[in-house]
Design a protein around this motif. Structure first.
Motif: not given
Length: 639
Positions: A59-76
């Motif tokens: 019943k446990n879940i795994i949630v893998i999330t990104t942020g809105p800046l992931t892939g935008t070319g913003a630093p790091c």
């Protein structure tokens, strides 16, 4: 879909038992309230968990999330996050990673992935655009991380008829064998803490590979590009992100920690290691470092590359240098480099494993447990690490961590953990604000989730490290700001420049000296901003993330909103933990740190935890039991 740029507009949920895939509802209002990352994961867990779920149960879940800046070319901006129930703590956890998986998950068209159920057999999941496929991973069973990822890449190349561009996460033998502090690896970077790898293992999930041809849209491409150029320039000119981290990585902190008495030594009995100069960042740079590397879109390039058995591999960072050197009284840096590689390949959290070994050494020394481990004895460590990953012999017991071992053999006072998760290498008796952070951290003994106040107490600034004054309010502020930065999908090192460079480069200058003297007296001012962040209706150039969200994402943002989102993230995570029994009684440290003086002649060299906790709960607006009330959750717009 979303009206905002930066997001792909889709969150997918997959039942590993049946293979069914469906879209999980996530609205633009949710994006405004939580941004992404771990706050998104915590809110999904808040809406899912009832408090009866088991970390290694179906019943446990795994949630893998990104942020809105992931892939935008913003630093790091390559970070992604894995949230789940921790087998170490029984509470929610989030483990952040700098590998390439988040970027390619967005290339596949998704902001987040939710996994429930359990694969019928050991499997790996392939995601390519709108196609989700579970494959047998029996051929990968027992493989270390490197060979497993090489095999996965080979299969992807064969399927696509060329060198496949993809991102992957995988576990090693430790995850398969459900070592409670097993981690998940992407490339050479680890989602290292709290046992997320064991949860993958419990779900018979060896790896996930993502690929696709979607592009991340930018709200104002031209202004964003120019903004990135200025931001990168700022990072490269700052003494921390432009000098110390590129030259020595986090290993460069060892010497400073030694000088300040915060370098965990002999299982945190001491704060200084006699032979630190043999295992510090300077020695690593001069004698072992081959070249520097950085994560995707990173101008800082803090990763060391060293040679181990003829292979060029990721070198040790601060935690391994501290805990596998002074922590166990080892002064051989070549061994630390080798152990670091072995731990990553086996899929073990370096912090938890090192601290568990040092606990076992002290338990043996005190006659509590005859286990063959001794301080200063190094010839059996590689074998012990492997035995932990495969749960063989004494390794089977060590695989459960120091908390459970201390409950069986005794020595709870020197099992250096909080809520079941071992502490980082910063000895808190000379950095008491960091000690508070370890105790109240939602995920256990974490220096980052704890607010990393040690950067004010000796690593960056040199404020009074042993006074409790203002530490509770500053801990809350730092926790909330670090939450928000992480939610964007960026590395926390991008926040280091919030400290003006001259404060770091001129530690004895009159302005720096004045700042250090004043900080313990600004609690009331910090409390005011914490309670009413709306007054911070501006952008702060030293923390460019708010302006970046406006330019790249098109989301209205200022410092006040940014702080409030971080606070909301911290509260929703705490609210989930409350369902699993978190309260003030769980926000504790071992007695070695709260009762025993590091310096017998200095009565301040212990953590005055209870005193700071009361102020901290009040600052947070929590109950005396240390949990957010329903009214608090309403105010935060969580319910």
């Amino acid at each position: 879909m979303s009206k905002y740029s930066g997001y792909m507009g889709k969150v997918m949920m997959m039942d590993l038992t049946t293979g069914e895939v469906e879209e999980y509802p996530w609205t633009d209002r949710d994006r405004e309230l939580y941004i992404g990352g771990k706050a998104m994961g915590s809110k999904i867990m808040f809406d899912t968990f009832h408090g009866t779920e088991e970390p290694l149960g179906p019943k446990n879940i795994i949630v893998i999330t990104t942020g809105p800046l992931t892939g935008t070319g913003a630093p790091c901006s390559n970070r992604f996050n894995i949230s789940t129930l921790s087998p170490q703590t029984g509470l929610t956890t989030s483990s952040n990673c700098g590998g390439n998986f988040g970027y390619y998950l967005k290339k596949a068209g998704y902001d987040a992935l939710i996994l429930k159920g359990q694969c019928p057999e050991l499997s790996w999941l392939e995601i390519h655009n709108d196609k989700f496929t579970l494959h047998s991973a029996e051929e990968l069973k027992g493989l270390r991380v490197g060979p497993a990822q090489e095999k996965l890449q080979e299969w992807m190349d064969e399927a696509q008829g060329c060198r496949a561009k993809c991102g992957m996460v995988s576990i090693g033998p430790a995850g398969e064998n459900k070592v409670l502090y097993a981690c998940v690896i992407s490339g050479e970077r680890a989602a290292g803490r709290a046992g997320v790898g064991a949860v993958f293992g419990s779900k018979n999930l060896k790896a996930i590979v993502a690929s696709g041809n979607h592009e991340v849209k930018i709200h104002d491409p031209e202004k964003t590009r120019k903004f990135h150029q200025k931001w990168v320039k700022t990072l490269r000119e700052h003494p921390l992100t432009g000098n110390q981290l590129p030259k020595m990585g986090t290993a460069g902190l060892v010497t400073t920690m030694q000088a300040r008495g915060i370098l965990a030594t002999k299982n945190y009995k001491y704060g200084q290691f006699e032979h630190f100069d043999k295992v510090n960042g300077e020695t690593l740079a001069e004698e072992f470092n081959v070249v520097n590397k950085g994560c995707l879109s990173c101008p800082i390039r803090c990763t060391r590359v060293v040679e181990v058995e003829g292979k060029k591999v990721k070198g040790p960072e601060l935690e391994v240098l501290g805990l596998m050197a002074g922590g166990i009284l080892n002064d051989n840096l070549e061994l630390v480099c080798r152990w670091n590689y072995e731990l990553d390949e086996l899929g073990l959290d370096t912090i938890a494993c090192a601290n568990t070994i040092s606990y076992a050494m002290e338990a043996n020394e005190k006659g509590l447990w005859d286990n063959g481990l001794e301080f200063g004895k190094t010839d059996n460590i590689s074998q012990v690490i492997e035995d932990i990953a495969f749960r063989r012999g004494v390794g089977d017991e060590l695989a459960n961590g120091s908390k459970r071992l201390s409950e069986k053999y005794g020595g709870k006072e020197f099992a250096i953990q909080s809520k079941g998760m071992e502490l980082a290498a910063y000895e808190p008796r000379r950095a008491v604000g960091q000690g508070l952070g370890y105790a109240v951290s939602n995920r256990g003994g974490c220096h980052l989730n704890g607010g990393y106040l040690v950067i004010l107490e000796g690593l960056g600034l040199y404020t009074d490290s042993q006074t409790p004054h203002a530490k509770a309010d500053l801990t809350m502020t730092m926790q909330d700001l670090m939450e928000s930065v992480s939610l964007t999908g960026q590395c926390l090192f991008t926040s280091y420049a919030v400290f003006p460079g001259f404060l770091i480069s001129k530690p004895n200058g009159p302005i720096t000296t004045t700042v250090n003297l004043v900080i313990p007296f600004i609690g009331a001012a910090v409390r005011l901003i914490n309670k009413f962040p709306e007054i911070a209706h501006f952008h702060l150039w030293l923390l460019p993330h708010t302006k970046e969200l406006e330019l790249a994402v098109g989301m209205k943002m200022d410092m006040g909103k940014f702080i409030r989102i971080g606070e909301r993230s911290y509260n929703v995570e705490r609210a989930v933990n409350a369902r699993f029994g978190v309260c003030s009684d769980k926000d504790v440290l071992p007695k070695r740190l709260t009762d025993d003086l590091q310096d017998p002649d200095n009565p301040k060299t212990k953590v005055p935890l209870e005193k700071m906790k009361k102020v901290y709960y009040n600052a947070r607006g929590w109950t005396k039991e240390g949990v957010p009330s329903y009214r608090k959750l309403q105010k935060m717009k969580i319910v």
